[in-house]
Design a protein around this motif. Sequence first.
Motif, PDB file in Angstrom:
ATOM      1  N   ILE A 195      -6.580  -6.143   3.131  1.00  0.00           N
ATOM      2  CA  ILE A 195      -5.566  -5.208   3.604  1.00  0.00           C
ATOM      3  C   ILE A 195      -5.005  -5.769   4.902  1.00  0.00           C
ATOM      4  O   ILE A 195      -5.746  -6.062   5.841  1.00  0.00           O
ATOM      5  N   ALA A 196      -3.672  -5.925   4.974  1.00  0.00           N
ATOM      6  CA  ALA A 196      -3.027  -6.510   6.147  1.00  0.00           C
ATOM      7  C   ALA A 196      -1.710  -5.793   6.410  1.00  0.00           C
ATOM      8  O   ALA A 196      -1.198  -5.063   5.553  1.00  0.00           O
ATOM      9  N   CYS A 244       1.822   4.162   8.160  1.00  0.00           N
ATOM     10  CA  CYS A 244       1.131   2.870   8.160  1.00  0.00           C
ATOM     11  C   CYS A 244       1.715   2.004   7.051  1.00  0.00           C
ATOM     12  O   CYS A 244       1.747   2.427   5.891  1.00  0.00           O
ATOM     13  N   LYS A 245       2.158   0.839   7.418  1.00  0.00           N
ATOM     14  CA  LYS A 245       2.812  -0.046   6.458  1.00  0.00           C
ATOM     15  C   LYS A 245       1.950  -1.290   6.284  1.00  0.00           C
ATOM     16  O   LYS A 245       1.929  -2.169   7.132  1.00  0.00           O
ATOM     17  N   HIS A 246       1.242  -1.352   5.181  1.00  0.00           N
ATOM     18  CA  HIS A 246       0.307  -2.431   4.923  1.00  0.00           C
ATOM     19  C   HIS A 246       0.589  -3.050   3.556  1.00  0.00           C
ATOM     20  O   HIS A 246       1.279  -2.480   2.721  1.00  0.00           O
ATOM     21  N   LEU A 295       0.871  -1.158   0.000  1.00  0.00           N
ATOM     22  CA  LEU A 295       0.000   0.000   0.000  1.00  0.00           C
ATOM     23  C   LEU A 295       0.917   1.220   0.000  1.00  0.00           C
ATOM     24  O   LEU A 295       1.660   1.450   0.960  1.00  0.00           O
ATOM     25  N   MET A 296       0.913   1.966  -1.090  1.00  0.00           N
ATOM     26  CA  MET A 296       1.905   3.022  -1.298  1.00  0.00           C
ATOM     27  C   MET A 296       1.397   4.374  -0.820  1.00  0.00           C
ATOM     28  O   MET A 296       0.206   4.695  -0.947  1.00  0.00           O
ATOM     29  N   SER A 297       2.303   5.179  -0.297  1.00  0.00           N
ATOM     30  CA  SER A 297       1.985   6.542   0.089  1.00  0.00           C
ATOM     31  C   SER A 297       1.742   7.370  -1.163  1.00  0.00           C
ATOM     32  O   SER A 297       2.542   7.340  -2.106  1.00  0.00           O
TER      33      SER A 297
END
Length: 467
Positions: free
Chosen positions: A138-139, A123-125, A112-114
């Motif tokens: 989403i995890a 948040c790193k997902h 999931l990119m900024s």
Amino acid sequence: MGDDQLSIRNLTSNHIRVEKYEIHERVDGARNGNKVISASKNATSAFVTAKPHELVSKEMQTISVLLDPSTFRKVPVKRAKLPSQILCIFFEINDNKYQSNIIHARTHTQYLMSVDGNPDPPCKHITIYHPEQHHLVIAFRESYKSWMGSIRDDVPLSALSIPGTHNSPTYHHALPSVRCQSVPVIEQLRKGVRFLDVRVQPEHHKIPLKDEMILVHSIFPISLTGPRHFRPLVREVLQFLEANPSETVIMSLKREGTGSSTDEHLSILLRENYASDPSKWFTAPRIPYLGEVRGKIVLIRRFGLDPSLQEEWGGNGWGIDADAWADNSPHAVCPSGDICFQDFYEVLKPENIAQKIQYSVEHLQRASTNTFIRASDSASTTQPFYINFLTASNFWKMKCWPYWISTKLNPAIVEHLCLNHNKIEDETITTGDGSTGIVVCDWVGYRGNWDIVRCIVGMNSKFEKPR
């Protein structure tokens, strides 16, 4: 499922808002996957990114739908015509903007990119997309080496969703029917595995001072290049726990092989030479709470005890008792009441893999519907470990060796966890805690594919400490 509805499972403890989506056409030069995609050879574990300047916008739609933690719901996001189109979904998490770019016409994992290009977003997902079902998970994607650090102390281990490996040390060069893993145990631990299945044979039954044990799989050594021993494995696990004191490792130990040793001899050997330090091993005959066992190995014993050890812990024995294990069972409970398991392994031909998948899913459902007792409610828990072996083998058929079965079984279980685990028809979560129990896998991490571990760990978000 309609083309205008995307189902999303939020396996995080964050509130996530789906803000909008965009569908883009790839420009001619971008149709070459090498220009757009950065991926591993294994399609199911490919981390992909799209370059916005290589795309042409076709459709944009604002939607603004809130996803609560640990929920599953549908949102009005259209399908893209993959791979000629790309679906970009935009999220807001804790006032930060992120996006996921759906590129492949096959199941794939990506970061999931900024949106602002921050290489180290708060948040790193990850997201896992299933194109046939138009479904997104989403995890969390980092800190798997210390994922238990976010879990409350008062949660019993039997309430947690725990990834495990079958015949954990069997990653060496070996007979194809013997090898069950693709990466070393230390790599398994760093990637989130917290249950190890270990089979040993004491090396010198007649010499008490010789306390070494050989690692085996059934009657075979785990390596064709020479014996591998238990002590270095224990040392490696304890070093991992020393470096990551928030974690615990459950170790199931069983005696196998062709030696003349006995269970009684094994129990004495283990007690006197390996598991005598209570600061490093939990050997009480009960299921502990996480706070009791951080930094320790928790022993599940699949062997009988010497009479002297039956008097340990107030006469209740030593170690969590899984000695009376019903062989080849799709559903059984050990007489101790501490272990409820699925361990059907006689898949005699490839057509029977579907039956094994069914047994595995049924056991996931058993685990998910239980509501577990917390430490605040009782001094001990009566809920058992639900142990689910996603493993099977037939020595005489190549397509039924562990690797080949894992290529069918692991993706099927990932799909079940993403789409159906602990979910009923109206998309609300059932009254159970939604645990998967301990899910024991073959060939986890092969070609970088850790999706099954990520999905299992993600089911623990409801047990996380308040932030």
